[in-house]
Enzyme design. Structure first.
Site: not given
Length: 422
Positions: A75, A142, A262, A66, A376, A350, A309, A288
């Site tokens: 990034c 991008c 995701q 990029c 994550c 999650d 949820e 979740y």
């Protein structure tokens, strides 16, 4: 001036050079680089380089694809060879959590993101500049999102020019158009465009919007009633279908502007397979549960799934996804911390980036044999495990999935089994 070789990486992926008094943290640098730092600023209790020169390249480096690399905040690791990225992600995860886990790379490392939120400002249209909350990189491309990024940005520029709508001013917190969100169904070719603005469109503006984005499968205008710098608003369908579809293996997911899904469609099958592999028994509780990403996939494989949820809209989407896939899964509105943990074989969690917190203690008292923890945020997982879950559960297995190439982030799937006699 400070000069030295980058010895390692911080937990958030910045290169570290040891100075006399304190370490200096340098973005876009990697172990083995030799740098010269001309200026620093203090941020969150540490010294962050704001002006530096790269004098000698690390052997881990590659040429970034990029043209905006080094300024755009998207990034940090695009200048790092992909094999080195995977190795360093594993090392960072182990350093934070103490878990040595294998890692699976993303099947695609370019054009893998299925959504991008481009901020529309008086400084340009694109993504935030690294380390500068008021700086915007005026994007021309991008490559981690889409080959079509220039087309999307040209359409928006033409639309703004014709209608005279004003971009957002980050300093004055004023303007009419704030964000444009573009989603792609990587396996369906469908495109959703969602303009987030502070004004309702006139009839003429609506027609121009349709013309400039005639390629969109789904076209939305979202009215933003606050000045917060996020891509959220009350979405109204302008043209096309209310949802776009994404196919992940044998499951179809419907995606709406307000859905969380995701971001890497190509690595998502690896994540789903890991969750399936760690799930035991027949009856599964998906806490979740969101739009049913895990729950619908597991139901397709014969598990009996119930999901909880807090977001009513996400629950509606999850049940819709269950129906179109013809699976036995039921999703309900509820708070995870208030959910009675009944007779389930496995609970999948999650959680948000902050982690489970009080829900962890609920799971400890539940008697559930197995937990599959997806995260994550390794620091949040560590806190949940060390403070709560460790009392009743041991770590049986763990697998890392690289959902986020060219960044320090990684998705972890951890299998927890109940300790004997607890």
């Amino acid at each position: 001036m400070i000069a030295g070789r980058v010895e390692g990486l911080s937990d958030d992926g910045l290169g570290i050079v040891r100075a006399k008094k304190k370490p200096v943290f340098i973005p876009f640098t990697y172990p083995g680089d030799y740098v010269e730092v001309h200026g620093t600023k203090r941020r969150f209790g540490r010294l962050l380089a704001r002006d530096f020169a790269l004098l000698e390249h690390s052997p881990l480096r590659q040429r970034p694809r990029c043209l905006h690399f080094g300024k755009c905040g998207g990034c940090l690791w695009q200048g790092l060879k992909y094999g080195a990225q995977l190795e360093l992600k594993g090392e960072l995860f182990e350093r934070i959590t103490g878990i040595n886990a294998p890692i699976k790379g993303s099947p695609k490392i370019w054009g893998f993101r299925n959504v991008s939120n481009f901020i529309v400002t008086t400084e340009g249209i694109g993504l935030k500049e690294y380390g500068n909350p008021l700086g915007v990189v005026d994007l021309k491309e991008c490559p981690v999102f889409s080959k079509r990024t220039p087309e999307y940005l040209r359409s928006l520029t033409g639309f703004l020019r014709e209608t005279g709508l004003s971009p957002w001013n980050l300093r004055a917190k004023s303007g009419e158009v704030h964000y444009i969100q573009v989603r792609e169904g990587k396996f369906t070719g469908e495109v959703m465009v969602n303009l987030i603005a502070h004004v309702e469109p006139s009839r003429e503006v609506r027609e121009a919007f349709k013309d400039y984005f005639s390629f969109a499968t789904s076209l939305y205008w979202s009215l933003k009633a606050d000045e917060r710098d996020d891509p959220r608003g009350e979405a109204t369908l302008v043209k096309g279908k209310p949802y776009i579809r994404e196919h992940i293996r044998d499951v179809t997911y419907l995606i709406h502007p307000n859905s969380f899904f995701q971001t890497n469609s190509y690595a998502l099958p690896l994540l789903l397979k890991a969750v399936e592999g760690f799930t035991g028994g027949e009856k599964v509780l998906d806490l979740y549960s969101g739009v049913g990403t895990f729950g619908v996939y597991l139901a397709k494989r014969g598990f009996r799934v119930e999901g909880i949820e807090i977001n009513p809209f996400a629950v509606e989407m999850a049940n819709r996804n269950a129906r179109i896939n013809d699976v036995s899964a039921t999703f309900k509105v509820g708070r995870a911390e208030e959910t009675p943990i009944g007779d389930y074989d496995t609970v999948i969690v999650d959680p948000p980036r902050k982690g489970l917190k009080e829900v962890a203690e609920l799971l400890v008292k539940s008697g559930i044999e197995k937990i599959v923890y997806v995260s994550c945020n390794p620091k949040a997982f560590k806190l949940d495990y060390e403070r709560h879950l460790k009392k009743a559960y041991r770590i049986e297995n763990a697998l890392l999935i690289d959902m986020f190439p060219h960044t320090p982030h990684v998705e972890a799937v951890v299998e927890l089994r109940r300790r004997l006699g607890f």
